[in-house]
Design a protein around this motif. Structure first.
Motif, PDB file in Angstrom:
ATOM      1  N   ARG A 138       0.819  -1.204   0.000  1.00  0.00           N
ATOM      2  CA  ARG A 138       0.000   0.000   0.000  1.00  0.00           C
ATOM      3  C   ARG A 138       0.860   1.263   0.000  1.00  0.00           C
ATOM      4  O   ARG A 138       0.520   2.247  -0.632  1.00  0.00           O
ATOM      5  CB  ARG A 138      -0.920   0.025   1.223  1.00  0.00           C
ATOM      6  CG  ARG A 138      -1.811  -1.194   1.353  1.00  0.00           C
ATOM      7  CD  ARG A 138      -3.048  -1.069   0.482  1.00  0.00           C
ATOM      8  NE  ARG A 138      -3.894  -2.237   0.559  1.00  0.00           N
ATOM      9  CZ  ARG A 138      -4.863  -2.421   1.439  1.00  0.00           C
ATOM     10  NH1 ARG A 138      -5.111  -1.514   2.343  1.00  0.00           N
ATOM     11  NH2 ARG A 138      -5.574  -3.519   1.408  1.00  0.00           N
ATOM     12  N   GLU A 139       1.948   1.209   0.765  1.00  0.00           N
ATOM     13  CA  GLU A 139       2.830   2.370   0.872  1.00  0.00           C
ATOM     14  C   GLU A 139       4.257   1.877   1.042  1.00  0.00           C
ATOM     15  O   GLU A 139       4.514   0.956   1.811  1.00  0.00           O
ATOM     16  CB  GLU A 139       2.431   3.226   2.079  1.00  0.00           C
ATOM     17  CG  GLU A 139       3.232   4.483   2.254  1.00  0.00           C
ATOM     18  CD  GLU A 139       2.792   5.311   3.462  1.00  0.00           C
ATOM     19  OE1 GLU A 139       3.547   6.235   3.825  1.00  0.00           O
ATOM     20  OE2 GLU A 139       1.718   5.049   4.041  1.00  0.00           O
ATOM     21  N   VAL A 140       5.168   2.484   0.307  1.00  0.00           N
ATOM     22  CA  VAL A 140       6.590   2.180   0.419  1.00  0.00           C
ATOM     23  C   VAL A 140       7.311   3.517   0.518  1.00  0.00           C
ATOM     24  O   VAL A 140       7.313   4.291  -0.431  1.00  0.00           O
ATOM     25  CB  VAL A 140       7.104   1.385  -0.805  1.00  0.00           C
ATOM     26  CG1 VAL A 140       8.609   1.204  -0.731  1.00  0.00           C
ATOM     27  CG2 VAL A 140       6.390   0.046  -0.921  1.00  0.00           C
ATOM     28  N   ARG A 141       7.876   3.781   1.683  1.00  0.00           N
ATOM     29  CA  ARG A 141       8.618   5.013   1.887  1.00  0.00           C
ATOM     30  C   ARG A 141       9.996   4.644   2.452  1.00  0.00           C
ATOM     31  O   ARG A 141      10.194   4.581   3.669  1.00  0.00           O
ATOM     32  CB  ARG A 141       7.866   5.931   2.840  1.00  0.00           C
ATOM     33  CG  ARG A 141       8.364   7.353   2.780  1.00  0.00           C
ATOM     34  CD  ARG A 141       7.522   8.382   3.528  1.00  0.00           C
ATOM     35  NE  ARG A 141       6.263   7.929   4.066  1.00  0.00           N
ATOM     36  CZ  ARG A 141       5.890   8.126   5.339  1.00  0.00           C
ATOM     37  NH1 ARG A 141       6.674   8.740   6.185  1.00  0.00           N
ATOM     38  NH2 ARG A 141       4.726   7.710   5.763  1.00  0.00           N
ATOM     39  N   ALA A 142      10.933   4.358   1.525  1.00  0.00           N
ATOM     40  CA  ALA A 142      12.266   3.915   1.933  1.00  0.00           C
ATOM     41  C   ALA A 142      13.016   5.046   2.607  1.00  0.00           C
ATOM     42  O   ALA A 142      12.941   6.178   2.148  1.00  0.00           O
ATOM     43  CB  ALA A 142      13.041   3.433   0.705  1.00  0.00           C
ATOM     44  N   PRO A 143      13.731   4.749   3.670  1.00  0.00           N
ATOM     45  CA  PRO A 143      13.808   3.473   4.374  1.00  0.00           C
ATOM     46  C   PRO A 143      12.997   3.457   5.667  1.00  0.00           C
ATOM     47  O   PRO A 143      13.272   2.627   6.535  1.00  0.00           O
ATOM     48  CB  PRO A 143      15.301   3.377   4.697  1.00  0.00           C
ATOM     49  CG  PRO A 143      15.674   4.793   5.031  1.00  0.00           C
ATOM     50  CD  PRO A 143      14.805   5.652   4.113  1.00  0.00           C
ATOM     51  N   GLU A 144      11.978   4.312   5.785  1.00  0.00           N
ATOM     52  CA  GLU A 144      11.347   4.404   7.101  1.00  0.00           C
ATOM     53  C   GLU A 144       9.958   3.785   7.252  1.00  0.00           C
ATOM     54  O   GLU A 144       9.499   3.601   8.370  1.00  0.00           O
ATOM     55  CB  GLU A 144      11.306   5.853   7.588  1.00  0.00           C
ATOM     56  CG  GLU A 144      10.341   6.752   6.862  1.00  0.00           C
ATOM     57  CD  GLU A 144      10.987   7.610   5.793  1.00  0.00           C
ATOM     58  OE1 GLU A 144      10.230   8.304   5.108  1.00  0.00           O
ATOM     59  OE2 GLU A 144      12.219   7.589   5.633  1.00  0.00           O
TER      60      GLU A 144
END
Length: 154
Positions: free
Chosen positions: A81-87
């Motif tokens: 749904r959500e990928v916010r690298a690296p957090e």
């Protein structure tokens, strides 16, 4: 009104696990985001991950299988749904039983740098029952211990 109350009660049954890792955030995130890393730690103690496929992007699908000590395969799948690298990583999770997906839950993995180490906050919701949540707590707790052992040796 009764349906809204039941829905609110259901949302209250959630799981949160917080673990600290002696590894940088970038490594812990990579362990969640690449099949070759997931194959080293995914699953509870004594289970062997043997298949992972992932389209690691928002809207992308993932599917994995872990094998029990008795040789039984347990398949699971979901969508990112959500990928916010690296957090941050948010994805749906459902067991695939006999080819039919089970109830969807939503998993959020948040990673924070704490002086060069990582604090991981794992959240999963909603659960139908407290017993269901508790069984996931045991499994994910063991899984996160395996992740800790893995990143300590990478």
């Amino acid at each position: 009104m009764q349906a809204a109350t039941a829905s609110a009660a259901r949302k209250e049954i959630s799981l949160e696990i917080v673990r600290d890792f002696d590894a940088p955030v970038s490594l812990v995130f990579k362990a969640w985001s690449t099949p070759e890393h997931l194959l080293r730690w995914w699953g509870p103690r004594d289970f062997t991950p043997h298949s992972v496929s992932m389209d690691f992007r928002p809207g992308g699908a993932w599917r994995a299988c872990i094998r029990s000590p008795e040789g039984r395969d347990y398949w699971m799948s979901g969508l990112y749904r959500e990928v916010r690298a690296p957090e941050k990583l948010v994805f749906s999770f459902a067991w695939d039983e006999d080819g039919a997906p089970g109830a969807d839950t939503l998993i959020t993995v948040s990673l924070a740098d704490i002086g060069g180490k990582t604090r991981l906050t794992f959240q999963q919701t909603p659960f139908e029952t407290v017993e269901e949540r508790d069984s996931h707590q045991e499994g994910w707790g063991e899984c996160l211990e395996r992740l800790r052992d893995y990143v300590d040796h990478v």
